[in-house]
Design a protein around this motif. Structure first.
Motif, mmCIF file in Angstrom:
data_model
loop_
_atom_site.group_PDB
_atom_site.id
_atom_site.type_symbol
_atom_site.label_atom_id
_atom_site.label_comp_id
_atom_site.label_asym_id
_atom_site.label_seq_id
_atom_site.Cartn_x
_atom_site.Cartn_y
_atom_site.Cartn_z
ATOM 1 N N LYS A 22 -31.191 -13.254 18.265
ATOM 2 C CA LYS A 22 -30.685 -12.439 17.162
ATOM 3 C C LYS A 22 -30.877 -10.965 17.484
ATOM 4 O O LYS A 22 -31.991 -10.531 17.766
ATOM 5 C CB LYS A 22 -31.430 -12.767 15.856
ATOM 6 N N THR B 38 -29.040 -14.561 25.916
ATOM 7 C CA THR B 38 -29.109 -16.022 25.946
ATOM 8 C C THR B 38 -30.559 -16.467 26.135
ATOM 9 O O THR B 38 -31.446 -15.643 26.390
ATOM 10 C CB THR B 38 -28.272 -16.592 27.101
ATOM 11 N N GLU C 142 -33.508 -18.983 18.625
ATOM 12 C CA GLU C 142 -32.173 -18.430 18.831
ATOM 13 C C GLU C 142 -32.283 -16.951 19.178
ATOM 14 O O GLU C 142 -33.341 -16.325 19.007
ATOM 15 C CB GLU C 142 -31.324 -18.611 17.570
ATOM 16 N N LYS D 41 -36.728 -23.970 15.380
ATOM 17 C CA LYS D 41 -35.469 -23.383 15.824
ATOM 18 C C LYS D 41 -35.717 -22.087 16.594
ATOM 19 O O LYS D 41 -36.427 -21.206 16.132
ATOM 20 C CB LYS D 41 -34.581 -23.106 14.612
#
Length: 332
Positions: free
Chosen positions: A57, A41, A55, A53
């Motif tokens: 991965k 996270t 995130e 962005k």
């Protein structure tokens, strides 16, 4: 008939085992690292600036470019002062990025713009990766102009490793174990750590990305783990940065002498009341009396329109100020 040769296999195997164990122990890293990323996270991180962005991965942090948005930063919620940081990254060859350290975002500074030291990620032909840039302030502080070894250390389209040490006023960086930057600068003592995705404009491709992994830090017993740096340090105190010189800034004080200054009511600099030490100009205490001891000092040169920047520190209860457009008693 040639007699058969034999050897004792057991001692040989034991010796080989001991050798392998010895090598393994020599390579073991006993540094008490603390991970800044849990691999799943973005807890403990906050996005500031633009709308790039970010995130998770495959257990790594990925940042992706978005058109027509300012520089974006994924920043730690925790503030750090002295530390040693290591991480790895892989960046698209068309991008520019960086690692923010001791950086901040204040409402009163350029409407909250992220500013502070940035350890550059530069896959361009310039190859200044691991150089030190002062984001949204003074510009380049430690470029890699004269460090060909560090310029060549960057791996295009592959994983690169950074080691960053920030201890006191000293910043040191390595790229893939090659010494890159050695800076002595006391502008900022603490701030967050951030992962930058640079803004893109015009024909630059949207959707390119940079990936970070193995982000780890130590903040205790740093003298035990710091590494010696085989470079000559760049000292910024009372000196202009490269970009400041290009923008036309000039120093009003050289950090060593009284050249360019005099007493407000004198032809020369006051003989008492002021001290020059460690690149700092200090007025001595006067028990609350204004302009006592050496009195005020003024520049020997007169100025019209200008922009002034100065770093200062004041003791509790002291009263001081910066006067301008001043006509001193001596000039009347």
């Amino acid at each position: 008939m040639t007699p058969k040769k034999s050897f004792n296999a057991i001692p040989f195997l034991l010796l080989m085992t001991a050798m392998f164990i010895g090598c393994s122990e020599a390579e073991k890293d006993n540094t008490p690292w603390v991970s800044l990323f849990d691999g799943e996270t973005l807890n403990g991180w906050t996005i500031k600036g633009g709308d790039a962005k970010y995130e998770v991965k495959d257990g790594m942090i990925a940042g992706t470019t978005v058109r027509d948005t300012p520089n974006s930063f994924l920043t730690t919620d925790k503030i750090y002062d002295d530390f040693i940081l290591e991480l790895e990254y892989k960046v698209d060859s068309s991008m520019n990025s960086g690692i923010q350290i001791r950086s901040n975002s204040f409402p009163y500074y350029r409407e909250g713009r992220v500013h502070g030291y940035q350890i550059e990620i530069d896959p361009s032909e310039r190859a200044w990766s691991a150089g030190i840039y002062d984001e949204a302030r003074r510009g380049w502080l430690n470029p890699l102009t004269d460090n060909a070894a560090a310029q060549k250390a960057f791996k295009q389209n592959d994983w690169n490793h950074y080691r960053i040490e920030a201890i006191g006023d000293t910043l040191k960086t390595w790229i893939n174990d090659v010494p890159a930057s050695y800076l002595i600068d006391d502008k900022t003592a603490s701030g967050f750590i951030g992962l930058q995705v640079h803004s893109i404009h015009g024909e630059q491709k949207e959707g390119t990305f940079i990936t970070w992994k193995n982000i780890k830090i130590i903040t205790d017993s740093l003298s035990k783990y710091t590494k010696k740096m085989a470079l000559t340090p760049i000292v910024t105190k009372n000196k202009l940065s490269i970009d400041e010189e290009k923008s036309g800034w000039k120093l009003l004080w050289d950090g060593e002498t009284t050249d360019g200054w005099r007493g407000a009511r004198l032809d020369e600099f006051p003989e008492q009341g002021w001290v020059i030490e460690n690149g700092e100009l200090t007025v001595l205490a006067t028990n609350g009396e204004e302009s006592a001891a050496g009195g005020d000092i003024v520049t020997t040169e007169l100025y019209g329109d200008f922009e002034l920047k100065v770093d200062f520190k004041i003791t509790e209860g002291a009263n001081s100020g910066i006067k301008y457009y001043l006509i001193s008693a001596r000039d009347n």
